[in-house]
Design a protein around this motif. Structure first.
Motif, PDB file in Angstrom:
ATOM      1  N   PRO A 207      18.158 -24.687 -16.017  1.00  0.00           N
ATOM      2  CA  PRO A 207      17.306 -23.550 -16.432  1.00  0.00           C
ATOM      3  C   PRO A 207      16.968 -22.880 -14.957  1.00  0.00           C
ATOM      4  O   PRO A 207      16.461 -23.624 -14.342  1.00  0.00           O
ATOM      5  N   PRO A 208      17.124 -21.738 -14.723  1.00  0.00           N
ATOM      6  CA  PRO A 208      16.748 -21.177 -13.316  1.00  0.00           C
ATOM      7  C   PRO A 208      15.500 -21.078 -13.065  1.00  0.00           C
ATOM      8  O   PRO A 208      14.476 -21.172 -13.854  1.00  0.00           O
ATOM      9  N   PHE A 209      14.929 -21.198 -11.941  1.00  0.00           N
ATOM     10  CA  PHE A 209      13.651 -21.303 -11.144  1.00  0.00           C
ATOM     11  C   PHE A 209      13.500 -19.754 -10.851  1.00  0.00           C
ATOM     12  O   PHE A 209      14.358 -19.424  -9.794  1.00  0.00           O
ATOM     13  N   LEU A 210      12.743 -19.081 -11.111  1.00  0.00           N
ATOM     14  CA  LEU A 210      12.753 -17.535 -10.843  1.00  0.00           C
ATOM     15  C   LEU A 210      11.885 -17.044  -9.992  1.00  0.00           C
ATOM     16  O   LEU A 210      10.564 -16.758 -10.292  1.00  0.00           O
ATOM     17  N   PRO A 211      12.210 -16.874  -8.800  1.00  0.00           N
ATOM     18  CA  PRO A 211      11.300 -16.188  -7.815  1.00  0.00           C
ATOM     19  C   PRO A 211      11.302 -14.753  -7.772  1.00  0.00           C
ATOM     20  O   PRO A 211      10.405 -14.267  -7.256  1.00  0.00           O
ATOM     21  N   ASP A 212      12.513 -14.182  -7.876  1.00  0.00           N
ATOM     22  CA  ASP A 212      12.539 -12.505  -7.854  1.00  0.00           C
ATOM     23  C   ASP A 212      13.241 -12.164  -8.995  1.00  0.00           C
ATOM     24  O   ASP A 212      14.254 -12.659  -9.634  1.00  0.00           O
ATOM     25  N   PHE A 213      12.584 -10.912  -9.466  1.00  0.00           N
ATOM     26  CA  PHE A 213      12.979 -10.230 -10.774  1.00  0.00           C
ATOM     27  C   PHE A 213      13.553  -8.949 -10.546  1.00  0.00           C
ATOM     28  O   PHE A 213      13.106  -8.192  -9.521  1.00  0.00           O
ATOM     29  N   PHE A 214      14.509  -8.749 -11.272  1.00  0.00           N
ATOM     30  CA  PHE A 214      15.241  -7.295 -11.298  1.00  0.00           C
ATOM     31  C   PHE A 214      15.051  -6.893 -12.705  1.00  0.00           C
ATOM     32  O   PHE A 214      15.401  -7.496 -13.605  1.00  0.00           O
ATOM     33  N   PHE A 215      14.495  -5.849 -12.813  1.00  0.00           N
ATOM     34  CA  PHE A 215      14.220  -4.866 -14.236  1.00  0.00           C
ATOM     35  C   PHE A 215      15.202  -3.776 -14.199  1.00  0.00           C
ATOM     36  O   PHE A 215      15.286  -2.850 -13.662  1.00  0.00           O
ATOM     37  N   LEU A 216      16.286  -4.061 -15.114  1.00  0.00           N
ATOM     38  CA  LEU A 216      17.207  -2.852 -15.357  1.00  0.00           C
ATOM     39  C   LEU A 216      16.949  -2.207 -16.624  1.00  0.00           C
ATOM     40  O   LEU A 216      16.499  -2.674 -17.723  1.00  0.00           O
ATOM     41  N   ASP A 217      17.087  -0.846 -16.659  1.00  0.00           N
ATOM     42  CA  ASP A 217      16.968  -0.069 -17.790  1.00  0.00           C
ATOM     43  C   ASP A 217      18.314  -0.211 -18.556  1.00  0.00           C
ATOM     44  O   ASP A 217      19.334  -0.647 -17.965  1.00  0.00           O
ATOM     45  N   LYS A 218      18.644   0.720 -19.761  1.00  0.00           N
ATOM     46  CA  LYS A 218      19.574   0.831 -20.363  1.00  0.00           C
ATOM     47  C   LYS A 218      20.706   1.430 -19.495  1.00  0.00           C
ATOM     48  O   LYS A 218      22.211   0.939 -19.916  1.00  0.00           O
ATOM     49  N   GLN A 219      20.470   2.186 -18.730  1.00  0.00           N
ATOM     50  CA  GLN A 219      21.719   2.841 -17.716  1.00  0.00           C
ATOM     51  C   GLN A 219      21.887   1.864 -16.767  1.00  0.00           C
ATOM     52  O   GLN A 219      22.719   2.164 -16.084  1.00  0.00           O
ATOM     53  N   GLY A 220      21.349   0.730 -16.682  1.00  0.00           N
ATOM     54  CA  GLY A 220      21.665  -0.264 -15.786  1.00  0.00           C
ATOM     55  C   GLY A 220      21.137   0.005 -14.199  1.00  0.00           C
ATOM     56  O   GLY A 220      21.544  -0.501 -13.300  1.00  0.00           O
ATOM     57  N   LYS A 221      19.870   0.731 -14.422  1.00  0.00           N
ATOM     58  CA  LYS A 221      19.148   1.006 -13.019  1.00  0.00           C
ATOM     59  C   LYS A 221      18.147   0.185 -12.855  1.00  0.00           C
ATOM     60  O   LYS A 221      17.554  -0.221 -13.812  1.00  0.00           O
ATOM     61  N   GLU A 222      17.524  -0.168 -11.640  1.00  0.00           N
ATOM     62  CA  GLU A 222      16.598  -0.932 -11.380  1.00  0.00           C
ATOM     63  C   GLU A 222      15.283  -0.062 -11.569  1.00  0.00           C
ATOM     64  O   GLU A 222      15.425   0.972 -10.832  1.00  0.00           O
ATOM     65  N   ILE A 223      14.531  -0.502 -12.172  1.00  0.00           N
ATOM     66  CA  ILE A 223      13.248   0.636 -12.437  1.00  0.00           C
ATOM     67  C   ILE A 223      12.431   0.432 -11.280  1.00  0.00           C
ATOM     68  O   ILE A 223      11.794   1.507 -11.041  1.00  0.00           O
ATOM     69  N   HIS A 224      12.430  -0.286 -10.463  1.00  0.00           N
ATOM     70  CA  HIS A 224      11.556  -0.570  -9.284  1.00  0.00           C
ATOM     71  C   HIS A 224      12.502  -0.107  -8.063  1.00  0.00           C
ATOM     72  O   HIS A 224      11.987   0.253  -6.957  1.00  0.00           O
TER      73      HIS A 224
END
Lengths: 232, 503
Positions: free
Chosen positions: B115-132
């Protein structure tokens, strides 16, 4: 006076030997090659031949072969010391004994006398009273005339072979050691590598053939000795 | 002779290993250099864990613990696990699944998925864009596309980065696809596994299959002429004749051919020199005999004349000369013996005979000398030992060793003779109680005319050839003769002879 012939190509050695043997009371003639040796033997009545193996024109073996077809003249071969083959071949072809070269002249004289004694007086003093003819099986040995008969047939043997067979027949059925045979028949000690008696015995076996029952007449004894198998 | 293939295996293994290593390194390097992205689907067994993690990520407390709510925490502290380390379980946070399902170190299932150890997160919306507005790595794009096709989370490796996702969460009523990116420190091992799984197996197999026979052939090609030359040299050292083995090498056009031709010309020269020497030795010995024979008779004449005229008595001098004649004669005889034995072209016939009987005969011959020194023999041998050999040669070998033992034995000592049969060979040992031989020179005693120092000082009458003759005779029978100083106290030199039963 005993008349000898020395056949050797070493002229100086022959002269020395002639001188030595004459002082010992022999009459000595010399021949320096094989052809001359044969010629001399046919023309004279020698009692003994001293024959070197290495001779020009005809070598010692050729001379011996030619000689044996005509005469029983006793032959003493001069062989290179340590040369087993020469010795055995010489004895097989009917030489009476050999003496290694260079030899001790005293030993040479002793051997000459031993061979001559066998011819002149085949019996020792103690054996003079022994019967003149020994008969065992089909073999008859006359110790006075030196004749050997197998059945009715005369068998030609050399003086040495006669002497060895005589010893064996006198003690038929008993083993006789090689030392004893060498001493009595060749008049000397048994030497290391000495196969003289073996060769003479082998010659005798060939000349006499197997006994009537097909067995060897003369049996070898383990450890060096021979035994004449008595047949009644 | 034992065949040794050491050089062959060395060449073969080096070549083969080089090729195999080359291929392996090539694959690893190209795979690193190409920035390859490797994607694999998350196994079913790990799906609940994904759901659980998603649930945690949904919770505002997860990100809310940080001043900037939308920025993922920094996880410089390797010990802190953002997924699991925030307080005891409660209603909002149901108890964790069994630890093995999450263990960062242990594989969750057989497939080896961690299971991955998660240091960095990317949040994608339905259109596949990174919200940040973060830029997306190519691997992430691939992962998302993959998800869109099969609706499953995946993991992707790219260089040292591990991408995982998506974790589907609901944030402020919007569906977000969360991906994680982490640099893995232990990716090497994973990486190799990946490279191995990606490696074109058929290519590798065929590479191995082709290189094996090729390397084999090359190694053989290089090592077989060397071995042939080695055998030829060995053979030459034994028989001093240019051996047959060298013949095929002579036709070669390469350096091996040159070497073989040079070897042959050298061997030919040595052979000529040796044969000339042997012939000289033999001729000289024969020629020496004639003057010696004359000298012997001349001395006899001197003796004769002295007996006739005893005014001058030179008996002592004459005796001495006679003795010297005899010594010289026996020396010549032994020299001739050696010359004969060295002449391997003279084929002597072998016969079967009883070695024990021969030993007894020799013992009898040597007994006279032994008795003069009060030396006794102590023999241990079987009743019979049949051997195939040349009786005259073996006789001279054993006799010379035995005479040597008697010669050096102190008065009133014992000489041990032991004969035994050890299945493959016949062992004959003759041990005296003499002074032995200095360890440094012990093998020289089989060389012609070698005599230990003390023997020279004593001005002994030995010819110095006896043991040399013995060695040649034993060599002729493919046997072995060597000497050692006996270990038992009171023992001197021990000469060992090993003979094959059927040489």
């Amino acid at each position: 006076m005993t008349h000898l012939l020395i056949a050797d190509d070493d002229i100086e050695l022959c002269d020395l030997l002639q001188d030595y043997l004459q002082r010992e009371g022999f009459r000595v003639d010399l021949a320096h090659d094989g052809q001359a040796a044969i010629q001399n033997i046919l023309n004279h009545n020698y009692q003994l031949l001293i024959l070197d193996v290495m001779l020009p024109q005809k070598n010692g073996f050729d001379v011996l072969r030619e000689l044996r077809q005509q005469t029983d003249l006793p032959v003493l071969m001069l062989t290179a010391r340590g040369d087993q083959i020469d010795r055995i071949v010489g004895l097989e072809m009917g030489a009476d004994d050999y003496i290694p070269k260079p030899c001790d002249p005293r030993e040479l004289v002793a051997r000459i006398r031993a061979v001559l004694r066998r011819i002149r007086v085949p019996l020792g003093d103690s054996e003079r009273t022994a019967p003149k003819t020994i008969r065992i099986g089909d073999i008859a040995l006359n110790t006075l005339t030196l004749d050997l008969f197998k059945g009715d047939k005369r068998v030609e043997v050399t003086a040495t072979e006669f002497s060895i067979l005589h010893q064996l027949l006198m003690r038929a059925g008993q083993p006789i050691s090689k030392e004893d045979l060498t001493q009595r028949c060749l008049g000397r000690r048994l030497m290391p590598y000495d196969r003289s008696i073996d060769v003479h015995i082998s010659n005798l076996r060939k000349k006499l053939g197997p006994a009537s029952d097909g067995q060897d007449r003369i049996r070898s004894i383990r450890g060096g000795g021979y035994q004449y198998i008595a047949i009644d | 002779m034992k065949l040794r293939f050491i050089l062959f295996w060395k060449i073969f293994l080096w070549l083969w290993l080089t090729l195999i290593l080359f291929i392996a390194v090539h694959f690893i390097l190209t795979s690193y250099a190409q920035d390859q992205i490797h994607i694999e689907a998350v196994p079913d067994a790990a799906l609940p864990a994904f759901k659980f993690i998603a649930k945690r990520l949904e919770n505002p407390r997860f990100f809310g613990a940080h001043p900037d709510e939308h920025r993922p925490p920094s996880f410089d502290d390797e010990e802190f696990d953002p997924l699991f380390d925030f307080g005891p379980p409660n209603e909002e946070f149901p108890p964790l699944p069994p630890p093995e399902a999450f263990s960062r170190n242990k594989p969750v299932n057989e497939s080896g998925f961690n299971p991955p150890f998660l240091p960095d997160f990317f949040f994608l919306d339905k259109q596949g864009k990174e919200i940040h507005g973060k830029s997306l790595d190519q691997a992430l794009v691939l992962l998302h596309n993959q998800y869109l096709t099969d609706q499953r989370p995946h993991i992707a490796y790219k260089q040292e980065n591990l991408f995982t996702g998506p974790f589907i969460i609901n944030q402020d009523g919007e569906t977000r696809y969360v991906y994680s990116q982490r640099r893995l420190s232990n990716l090497g091992e994973e990486r190799l596994k990946i490279i191995w799984s990606q490696a074109p197996k058929q290519l590798l197999l065929s590479a191995v299959l082709i290189t094996f026979p090729l390397c084999f052939a090359l190694a053989w090609y290089l090592s077989s002429p060397i071995r042939r030359l080695q055998k030829a040299t060995h053979e030459f050292s034994l028989i001093q004749k240019v051996p047959e083995q060298i013949k095929p090498l002579l036709k070669r056009g390469d350096e091996f051919g040159d070497l073989a031709r040079d070897f042959k010309s050298m061997a030919d020269q040595i052979q000529t020199v040796l044969e000339g020497q042997k012939r000289l030795l033999s001729d000289v010995s024969h020629e020496l005999r004639s003057p010696l024979a004359r000298l012997r008779i001349a001395l006899g004449l001197v003796e004769q004349k002295t007996e006739d005229n005893p005014v001058f008595t030179y008996q002592r001098e004459v005796d001495q000369m006679v003795r010297e004649c005899e010594r010289m004669d026996s020396l010549i005889e032994q020299l001739l013996n050696i010359a004969r034995m060295d002449d391997i072209s003279s084929n002597i016939e072998t016969t079967e005979f009883d070695l024990c009987e021969l030993l007894l005969e020799i013992k009898k011959d040597v007994l006279l000398e032994a008795e003069q020194k009060h030396v006794t023999f102590c023999a241990a041998m079987p009743d019979q030992q049949i051997i195939n050999g040349v009786p005259i040669l073996l006789r001279s070998a054993v006799e010379n060793v035995l005479r040597n033992a008697v010669y050096y034995a102190p008065p009133n000592s014992k000489i041990k003779i032991q004969l035994s049969n050890n299945e493959n060979f016949i062992a004959l040992t003759i041990t005296d109680q003499g002074p032995g031989v200095d360890e440094a020179h012990i093998n020289k005693i089989f060389e012609p005319f070698y005599r230990p120092q003390y023997a020279r000082e004593r001005h002994s009458g030995g010819s110095g050839l006896g043991l040399a003759i013995a060695k040649r005779a034993i060599d002729y029978h493919n046997g072995r003769i060597w000497a050692e100083n006996a270990q038992d106290s009171g023992s001197g030199l021990q000469v060992n002879i090993r003979l094959p039963e059927l040489p």
